[in-house]
Design an enzyme around this catalytic site. Structure first.
Site, mmCIF file in Angstrom:
data_model
loop_
_atom_site.group_PDB
_atom_site.id
_atom_site.type_symbol
_atom_site.label_atom_id
_atom_site.label_comp_id
_atom_site.label_asym_id
_atom_site.label_seq_id
_atom_site.Cartn_x
_atom_site.Cartn_y
_atom_site.Cartn_z
ATOM 1 N N SER A 1 0.817 -1.225 0.000
ATOM 2 C CA SER A 1 0.000 0.000 0.000
ATOM 3 C C SER A 1 0.837 1.255 0.000
ATOM 4 O O SER A 1 1.627 1.485 0.918
ATOM 5 C CB SER A 1 -0.874 0.085 1.258
ATOM 6 O OG SER A 1 -1.695 -1.003 1.376
ATOM 7 N N HIS B 1 -4.065 0.623 -4.226
ATOM 8 C CA HIS B 1 -3.346 -0.530 -4.757
ATOM 9 C C HIS B 1 -3.480 -0.565 -6.262
ATOM 10 O O HIS B 1 -4.527 -0.918 -6.794
ATOM 11 C CB HIS B 1 -3.913 -1.838 -4.192
ATOM 12 C CG HIS B 1 -3.530 -2.120 -2.791
ATOM 13 N ND1 HIS B 1 -2.502 -2.958 -2.450
ATOM 14 C CD2 HIS B 1 -4.028 -1.667 -1.638
ATOM 15 C CE1 HIS B 1 -2.381 -3.014 -1.139
ATOM 16 N NE2 HIS B 1 -3.305 -2.241 -0.613
ATOM 17 N N HIS C 1 -5.295 -9.426 -1.490
ATOM 18 C CA HIS C 1 -5.320 -9.892 -0.109
ATOM 19 C C HIS C 1 -6.357 -10.974 0.079
ATOM 20 O O HIS C 1 -7.367 -11.016 -0.626
ATOM 21 C CB HIS C 1 -5.650 -8.721 0.827
ATOM 22 C CG HIS C 1 -4.746 -7.534 0.667
ATOM 23 N ND1 HIS C 1 -4.897 -6.631 -0.357
ATOM 24 C CD2 HIS C 1 -3.669 -7.128 1.390
ATOM 25 C CE1 HIS C 1 -3.950 -5.710 -0.257
ATOM 26 N NE2 HIS C 1 -3.190 -5.983 0.781
ATOM 27 N N TYR D 1 -8.453 -11.036 2.444
ATOM 28 C CA TYR D 1 -9.725 -10.431 2.888
ATOM 29 C C TYR D 1 -10.589 -9.950 1.725
ATOM 30 O O TYR D 1 -11.766 -9.663 1.914
ATOM 31 C CB TYR D 1 -9.485 -9.284 3.887
ATOM 32 C CG TYR D 1 -8.739 -8.080 3.356
ATOM 33 C CD1 TYR D 1 -9.343 -7.199 2.455
ATOM 34 C CD2 TYR D 1 -7.436 -7.827 3.747
ATOM 35 C CE1 TYR D 1 -8.651 -6.105 1.951
ATOM 36 C CE2 TYR D 1 -6.740 -6.735 3.256
ATOM 37 C CZ TYR D 1 -7.353 -5.884 2.353
ATOM 38 O OH TYR D 1 -6.657 -4.815 1.856
ATOM 39 N N GLU D 2 -10.013 -9.830 0.540
ATOM 40 C CA GLU D 2 -10.819 -9.428 -0.615
ATOM 41 C C GLU D 2 -11.708 -10.569 -1.098
ATOM 42 O O GLU D 2 -12.544 -10.374 -1.980
ATOM 43 C CB GLU D 2 -9.904 -8.958 -1.759
ATOM 44 C CG GLU D 2 -9.140 -7.684 -1.433
ATOM 45 C CD GLU D 2 -8.192 -7.274 -2.547
ATOM 46 O OE1 GLU D 2 -8.677 -6.837 -3.596
ATOM 47 O OE2 GLU D 2 -6.963 -7.406 -2.364
ATOM 48 N N ALA E 1 2.556 -2.122 4.346
ATOM 49 C CA ALA E 1 2.238 -1.125 5.357
ATOM 50 C C ALA E 1 1.772 -1.898 6.585
ATOM 51 O O ALA E 1 1.055 -2.890 6.456
ATOM 52 C CB ALA E 1 1.134 -0.210 4.856
ATOM 53 N N MET F 1 -2.141 -7.143 7.121
ATOM 54 C CA MET F 1 -3.114 -8.064 6.517
ATOM 55 C C MET F 1 -2.601 -8.684 5.224
ATOM 56 O O MET F 1 -3.397 -9.072 4.366
ATOM 57 C CB MET F 1 -4.420 -7.311 6.233
ATOM 58 C CG MET F 1 -4.995 -6.572 7.430
ATOM 59 S SD MET F 1 -6.406 -5.555 6.956
ATOM 60 C CE MET F 1 -6.596 -4.541 8.452
ATOM 61 N N SER F 2 -1.286 -8.768 5.087
ATOM 62 C CA SER F 2 -0.735 -9.323 3.836
ATOM 63 C C SER F 2 0.509 -10.140 4.146
ATOM 64 O O SER F 2 0.732 -10.540 5.285
ATOM 65 C CB SER F 2 -0.383 -8.170 2.885
ATOM 66 O OG SER F 2 0.690 -7.412 3.397
ATOM 67 N N ASN G 1 1.323 3.541 11.094
ATOM 68 C CA ASN G 1 0.478 4.026 12.204
ATOM 69 C C ASN G 1 0.813 3.193 13.439
ATOM 70 O O ASN G 1 1.386 2.108 13.316
ATOM 71 C CB ASN G 1 -1.002 3.833 11.850
ATOM 72 C CG ASN G 1 -1.331 2.382 11.537
ATOM 73 O OD1 ASN G 1 -1.054 1.891 10.429
ATOM 74 N ND2 ASN G 1 -1.870 1.675 12.508
ATOM 75 N N HIS H 1 -7.469 4.156 6.852
ATOM 76 C CA HIS H 1 -6.696 3.846 5.647
ATOM 77 C C HIS H 1 -6.023 5.125 5.128
ATOM 78 O O HIS H 1 -4.955 5.065 4.530
ATOM 79 C CB HIS H 1 -7.616 3.230 4.587
ATOM 80 C CG HIS H 1 -6.888 2.668 3.396
ATOM 81 N ND1 HIS H 1 -5.799 1.813 3.495
ATOM 82 C CD2 HIS H 1 -7.088 2.830 2.068
ATOM 83 C CE1 HIS H 1 -5.380 1.498 2.290
ATOM 84 N NE2 HIS H 1 -6.139 2.101 1.392
#
Ligand code: HPA
Length: 282
Positions: free
Chosen positions: A37, A70, A92, A94-95, A122, A220-221, A244, A256
């Site tokens: 990201s 992305h 990902h 989650y997609e 990220a 998450m990746s 963050n 995001h």
């Protein structure tokens, strides 16, 4: 059944090779990079310097990302005299893609000759003293997604049934990254990346749990790609951009937008490190 097997990988690789203007059968590049990201700038640099690009959406069987920030293209070019293949954007779990679909591009890179892979992301910072903008060399990971890209029948053309993961983030490549960072007077954090399914960010209780488990960053990746790379015998270097502080560590809500803003701000230091690393890994 999703088509993510060896024949599909070969077909995608052949198509990409052709579209990238590559003739012959040899390695397009031995170094690959997966850009997370907001970290896609490196690919723009390579394209500006005469590289070629092919959109994910045109490559047979290739998954395309729905996430804002992305991009989705495969880039081939040269950096410091070394050939490189870059993924500008990734998909990902989650997609809604299966873990096997998520790692399909990593297998395509391998089919195109990649044997050293830089994976970037990220991530939220958990480690003591971490601040947004820090870069972290990934020493190891916790796969907490509850899934694994190697579930199902094993295809020995990719690798063994039970791949070793004890040097998943190559100590040799980490040493090289340490040297390059020192040459650039760039401070690098190091630590363990916890990969979660997402897409919701973590709760403060989950972050306390992750800290107890030994995590320094959360995202998450990456973990599925690194499992597939190790399965293929591809050496991995992992770099997290701490965009963050993780939930509950700071008072501000996670967004995001903050992730993208920090990735933008650190983009130059990050790109400089990756661009100098590419020829060193070739
Ligand atoms: N948690 C999970 N994924 C992330 C974060 C986070 O805090 N920041 C960037 N990706």
């Amino acid at each position: 059944m999703h088509s993510t097997g060896h024949p599909q990988v070969q077909a995608a690789a052949a198509f990409a090779r052709d579209r990238l203007g590559e003739r012959g059968e040899g390695a397009v590049a031995t170094v690959g990079v997966v850009l997370g990201s907001g970290l896609g700038h490196v690919a723009d640099v390579v394209v500006d310097n005469g590289g070629a690009a092919v959109e994910y959406g045109t490559i047979p069987h290739f998954p395309t990302s729905s996430v804002e920030g992305h991009k989705g293209r495969l880039v081939a070019g040269s950096v410091g005299g070394a050939r490189v293949l870059l993924m500008q954007g990734r998909v990902h779990r989650y997609e809604g893609y299966t873990a096997a679909q998520v790692v399909f591009p990593v297998r395509v890179l391998h089919a195109l000759g990649v044997r050293r892979l830089i994976v970037t992301n990220a991530a939220g910072g958990i480690g003591d003293g971490f601040v947004p903008g820090d870069l972290m060399l990934i020493e190891d990971h916790l796969n907490l997604t509850g899934d694994n890209p190697l579930v199902g029948a094993n295809d020995a053309r990719f690798g063994p049934r039970f791949p070793d993961m004890s040097d998943a983030y190559s100590a040799r490549l980490r040493e090289e990254a340490d040297k390059v960072a020192a040459e650039r007077s760039l401070a690098l954090r190091r630590g363990v990346y916890a990969g979660l399914l997402g897409p919701s960010y973590e709760t403060p209780a989950e972050i306390r749990m992750l800290k107890t488990l030994g995590a320094h960053a959360v995202g998450m990746s990456t973990v599925h790609e690194v499992i597939a790379a190790n399965h293929l015998g591809t050496e991995v270097l992992g770099i997290s951009c701490i965009t963050n502080l993780a939930a509950g560590i700071s008072k501000v809500k996670l967004s995001h937008d903050e992730v993208k803003e920090t990735a933008d701000r650190v983009g130059q230091a990050f790109s400089g490190l990756v661009l100098q690393l590419i020829p060193r890994l070739a």
